[in-house]
Motif scaffolding. Structure first.
Motif, short mmCIF file in Angstrom:
data_model
loop_
_atom_site.label_atom_id
_atom_site.label_comp_id
_atom_site.label_asym_id
_atom_site.label_seq_id
_atom_site.Cartn_x
_atom_site.Cartn_y
_atom_site.Cartn_z
N ALA A 199 -18.68 -29.71 46.22
CA ALA A 199 -18.61 -29.13 45.10
C ALA A 199 -19.86 -28.03 45.08
O ALA A 199 -20.80 -28.58 45.44
N LEU A 249 -22.21 -26.19 42.96
CA LEU A 249 -22.90 -26.10 41.72
C LEU A 249 -23.68 -24.63 41.71
O LEU A 249 -24.90 -24.44 42.35
N ILE A 301 -25.56 -32.51 38.05
CA ILE A 301 -25.16 -33.16 39.53
C ILE A 301 -24.51 -34.61 38.99
O ILE A 301 -23.53 -35.01 39.69
N THR A 303 -20.77 -33.97 38.28
CA THR A 303 -19.96 -33.50 39.30
C THR A 303 -19.73 -34.76 40.02
O THR A 303 -18.40 -35.13 40.48
N ILE A 304 -20.68 -35.75 40.44
CA ILE A 304 -20.21 -36.93 41.01
C ILE A 304 -19.41 -37.78 40.16
O ILE A 304 -18.46 -38.24 40.90
N LEU A 306 -16.43 -36.10 42.53
CA LEU A 306 -16.58 -36.45 43.90
C LEU A 306 -16.13 -37.97 43.97
O LEU A 306 -15.72 -38.33 45.02
N ARG A 335 -18.32 -36.15 51.55
CA ARG A 335 -18.78 -35.73 49.94
C ARG A 335 -20.18 -34.87 49.84
O ARG A 335 -21.03 -35.67 50.67
N ILE A 347 -22.50 -32.01 47.68
CA ILE A 347 -22.69 -30.95 46.74
C ILE A 347 -23.69 -29.77 47.35
O ILE A 347 -24.75 -30.10 48.13
N LEU A 364 -25.86 -27.03 45.74
CA LEU A 364 -26.61 -26.83 44.52
C LEU A 364 -27.20 -25.43 44.92
O LEU A 364 -28.39 -25.20 45.65
N ALA A 372 -26.01 -40.36 43.57
CA ALA A 372 -25.57 -39.56 44.99
C ALA A 372 -25.65 -40.61 45.87
O ALA A 372 -24.29 -40.42 46.78
N VAL A 431 -23.00 -39.22 48.43
CA VAL A 431 -22.84 -37.87 48.31
C VAL A 431 -24.27 -37.30 48.90
O VAL A 431 -25.11 -37.59 48.15
N ILE A 453 -26.66 -33.94 49.03
CA ILE A 453 -26.94 -32.80 48.08
C ILE A 453 -27.64 -31.82 49.03
O ILE A 453 -28.94 -31.86 49.41
#
Length: 371
Positions: free
Chosen positions: A126, A128, A218, A221-222, A226, A235, A237, A239, A259, A264, A266
């Protein structure tokens, strides 16, 4: 919660179908490959920390749908950790062996069940993009670098990406897809949208478009995107922001915890208007280091676009240069508690090299299923 232009119409349509008894038929006709992010919110999810490490990666067809024909379902209690190793020159170390390191959970050494290079895991990404006022100067460079990134990273037969823009609220520009043309068009549509008054008038103080809600974005989105992806995917992100959150109701640590719950990582890329909006290094490092990702901070001697391209290139390499470590926790309690993970180099020769290990800092244990 994400803002989308079709939500009210969709909800009204579903209500009419429910009243007429046609809802089961309509749902059977819905496309599973593009789920509505807001409808997909669920009260409870099974943490990916207990994913079977030996389960093969699910096949993904050209529309992004998962093909279950080759999936072997194995019920295990293995906890999976993806790790990246870097040397002092920030080069990837790809020659580590299982006996070179030790993994601990809450300070207790664990017995490693699986240790292998994980270079071909499907990606669920993802991107962002902060579209608040502070990004007016840098947004064109961000979009250019993001387009180059998806072109070089996304494999249509395996990977998917989503594009989300955010100010004080987050909006899905494009949900998860493997369609390159669609992704590029979505990035092109991202723009700064300020209310009348350009956020400079005092009356604009309550307008969400005049604020930045990074941790809320965030979290949404998770939760809405995700967490819905197949468990055996990588997975992450990406950012793009200056790290200055002005409106989130979600706390920074809550975003980190979420996360970690859904595995996930980041990756933060600091984007700043150097004259007016400097980046918040501490905030970006916290969300990235705490989730096994990395914060990329600009070198002011390098032009902005070149710095962005370099950061995206580094993220691409990192996503493909990882180790999978799996172990069965000695603590068998299913109490939902947070378990802190630490990985140490125990090989004396490698210890001297002071390698940097990147991995998520912990996970939440499963809870006992209610009968």
């Amino acid at each position: 919660m994400f803002v989308t232009s079709t939500r009210r119409l969709t909800n009204l349509f579903l209500s009419l179908l429910l009243m007429t008894g046609l809802l089961p038929i309509a749902r059977a006709q819905q496309q599973p490959t593009q789920p509505d992010a807001t409808r997909q919110r669920r009260a409870s999810q099974t943490p990916t920390t207990q994913t079977p490490a030996t389960q093969p990666s699910p096949n993904v067809n050209q529309t992004g749908a998962q093909d279950d024909t080759d999936v072997v379902r194995v019920d295990t209690n293995l906890t999976n950790v993806l790790m990246t190793a870097l040397d002092r020159e920030h080069r990837f170390v790809t020659s580590l062996r299982q006996e070179d390191l030790q993994i601990l959970e809450d300070g207790v050494p664990q017995n490693i069940s699986i240790f292998e290079r994980e270079t071909d895991l499907p990606l669920s990404l993802a991107i962002l993009i902060d579209t608040s006022k502070s990004q007016e100067v840098s947004l064109p460079d961000e979009k250019s670098a993001a387009t180059a990134f998806v072109e070089s990273v996304i494999r249509p037969d395996r990977d998917r990406a989503a594009i989300i823009k955010f100010t004080g609220e987050a909006e899905v520009v494009q949900e998860l897809t493997n369609n390159m043309a669609v992704l590029k068009k979505a990035i092109d549509r991202v723009k700064i949208e300020l209310p009348p008054g350009n956020c400079e008038e005092p009356a604009m103080g309550d307008d969400l478009k005049c604020h930045t809600g990074i941790w809320d974005a965030i979290s949404a989105t998770i939760t809405d995107l995700l967490s819905q992806t197949p468990e055996r995917t990588r997975r992450a992100i990406i950012l793009l922001t200056d790290g200055d959150d002005t409106s989130s109701t979600t706390k920074k640590q809550e975003a980190v915890d979420l996360a970690n719950k859904f595995n996930v990582a980041i990756y933060s890329i600091a984007v700043e208007d150097r004259a007016n909006y400097p980046y918040n290094e501490g905030a970006l490092r916290k969300v990235s280091d705490g989730t096994g990702g990395r914060a990329f901070l600009p070198d002011r001697d390098i032009p902005d676009r070149a710095a962005l391209l370099a950061a995206f290139a580094q993220i691409q390499q990192e996503l493909r240069s990882q180790y999978l470590i799996a172990y069965s926790p000695k603590n068998k309690a299913r109490d939902g508690s947070f378990r802190k993970i630490s990985i140490e180099i125990i090989n004396p020769t490698l210890k001297k090299q002071k390698l940097k290990l990147l991995y998520r800092q912990g996970y939440y244990a499963r809870t006992q299923a209610r009968s």
